[in-house]
Enzyme design. Structure first.
Site, PDB file in Angstrom:
ATOM      1  N   THR A 196       0.801  -1.227   0.000  1.00  0.00           N
ATOM      2  CA  THR A 196       0.000   0.000   0.000  1.00  0.00           C
ATOM      3  C   THR A 196       0.832   1.275   0.000  1.00  0.00           C
ATOM      4  O   THR A 196       0.293   2.352  -0.271  1.00  0.00           O
ATOM      5  CB  THR A 196      -0.935   0.037   1.221  1.00  0.00           C
ATOM      6  OG1 THR A 196      -0.162  -0.086   2.419  1.00  0.00           O
ATOM      7  CG2 THR A 196      -1.943  -1.103   1.153  1.00  0.00           C
TER       8      THR A 196
ATOM      9  N   LEU B 263       7.036   0.241   2.305  1.00  0.00           N
ATOM     10  CA  LEU B 263       6.963   0.908   3.602  1.00  0.00           C
ATOM     11  C   LEU B 263       5.780   0.444   4.429  1.00  0.00           C
ATOM     12  O   LEU B 263       5.830   0.456   5.658  1.00  0.00           O
ATOM     13  CB  LEU B 263       6.882   2.426   3.410  1.00  0.00           C
ATOM     14  CG  LEU B 263       8.057   3.115   2.722  1.00  0.00           C
ATOM     15  CD1 LEU B 263       7.805   4.620   2.660  1.00  0.00           C
ATOM     16  CD2 LEU B 263       9.369   2.817   3.426  1.00  0.00           C
ATOM     17  N   SER B 264       4.709   0.055   3.759  1.00  0.00           N
ATOM     18  CA  SER B 264       3.511  -0.349   4.490  1.00  0.00           C
ATOM     19  C   SER B 264       2.692  -1.276   3.616  1.00  0.00           C
ATOM     20  O   SER B 264       2.724  -1.193   2.383  1.00  0.00           O
ATOM     21  CB  SER B 264       2.676   0.883   4.883  1.00  0.00           C
ATOM     22  OG  SER B 264       1.592   0.509   5.714  1.00  0.00           O
ATOM     23  N   SER B 265       1.947  -2.162   4.268  1.00  0.00           N
ATOM     24  CA  SER B 265       1.141  -3.117   3.519  1.00  0.00           C
ATOM     25  C   SER B 265      -0.067  -3.524   4.348  1.00  0.00           C
ATOM     26  O   SER B 265      -0.124  -3.310   5.554  1.00  0.00           O
ATOM     27  CB  SER B 265       1.970  -4.360   3.157  1.00  0.00           C
ATOM     28  OG  SER B 265       2.328  -5.082   4.322  1.00  0.00           O
TER      29      SER B 265
END
Length: 339
Positions: free
Chosen positions: A89, A97-99
């Site tokens: 994401t 960095l983010s998921s």
């Protein structure tokens, strides 16, 4: 789908896809230990937490998003939002960095958190806000706190949560320090990989509480005896999470595999042992142990914290196979208690 699908039709597609996802999670066995989570996964709309995401394609990533002008692309986005897969994401220069984690893995971890009515939960790593929404659906908004160091992540998580009708506490801060102003907690769950066991989390968890955290490509469940003592085993399942970011978090090099037999190099279970023992055991020694002990699965390993020390172990915390981990320290300014 027609030339342009109205919002109602997309919602129908989402509802059908969400039902399919729940069936897939059930088929994985993730809900066997705690079937009450089925209702949360059936009710919380994952697509509201991933208004866009990235999927791997030859040569890079493809961005899918809900506002795409092509109705067929919007349908691919909403169906993909309910696949039982992790979704990237947030990317920066090719770095993840983010998921949003794989839903069946999320379900297995939530089941192992063993929440009860009235429990207060701290989540380390806000991500999209989806996991906090599942917790809030089960326990109520006031019982849930989620924290992330990145203000962009916390702002988007808060926005997604509000869109889905949830209002848990979303805090911007270093997850390794916890959120002392809202402590104590009955359960703490991390949705990012921790390089060590933060003493602040032990200090903020009630005696008799439980901490569930990704560690060394696995997930360990720690029963908390008091602010300085906890221990427990790893789950049997593998888990690969975005690492915790924050002040003083060490950057680790991958373990050495050169010179080891192919069976070991290609084994996920051996790489787990290497990650767990990397600070104290040579890879050749780890390989000899792994072969001697019959290539042990993750749930034969565990972690213990006591007296400011932490160690990993195979089969028994007082047995012959014990490996020291970084000492547990409470950051300056944090007490051993919570209010």
């Amino acid at each position: 789908m027609g030339a342009d699908a109205p919002g109602a039709e997309l919602e129908d597609i989402a509802a059908a896809a969400r039902t399919r996802l729940v069936h897939e999670i059930e088929a994985s066995g993730a809900l066997c230990a705690e079937p009450a989570w089925r209702e949360a996964f059936a009710a919380v709309p994952r697509h509201l937490f991933v208004p866009y995401y990235y999927v791997g394609v030859p040569g890079g990533y493809e961005r899918r998003w809900g506002e795409h002008p092509d109705p067929a692309a919007r349908e691919r986005w909403i169906r993909g939002a309910y696949d039982d897969t992790p979704l990237a994401t947030r990317m920066r220069d090719g770095e993840l960095l983010s998921s949003s984690s794989q839903p069946s893995l999320m379900a297995a971890m939530l089941a192992e958190l063993r929440v009860e009515a009235g429990d207060r939960v701290l989540e380390i790593g806000a991500g999209t806000g989806y996991n906090a929404a599942l917790l809030a659906h089960r326990l109520g908004d006031d019982a849930v706190t989620t924290v992330d160091i990145d203000p962009e992540i916390t702002e988007s998580a808060r926005r997604h949560l509000h869109a889905a009708g949830f209002r848990p506490a979303v805090v911007t801060g270093d997850g390794a320090r916890g959120v002392p102003e809202r402590a104590p907690y009955d359960r703490i769950i991390a949705t990012c990989a921790l390089p060590s066991i933060p003493g602040a989390l032990l200090a903020q968890c009630r005696p008799g509480g439980r901490i569930l955290m990704p560690f060394a490509t696995g997930v360990v469940g720690l029963a908390v005896r008091d602010a300085g003592c906890a221990g427990g085993r790893f789950l049997a399942i593998p888990a690969f999470f975005v690492p915790l970011r924050g002040e003083g978090v060490p950057q680790r090099e991958p373990p050495r595999l050169a010179g080891l037999p192919r069976r070991a190099r290609e084994s996920d279970l051996f790489r787990f042992l290497l990650a767990l023992t990397r600070d104290s055991v040579d890879p050749d020694e780890a390989h000899a142990l792994w072969e001697r002990e019959g290539m042990p699965p993750r749930d034969r390993y565990g972690l213990t914290v006591a007296g400011g020390r932490a160690w990993a172990w195979l089969d028994d915390p007082d047995g012959p196979y014990v490996w020291p981990l970084p000492d547990v320290r409470v950051p300056p300014g944090l007490s051993r208690g919570g209010r």
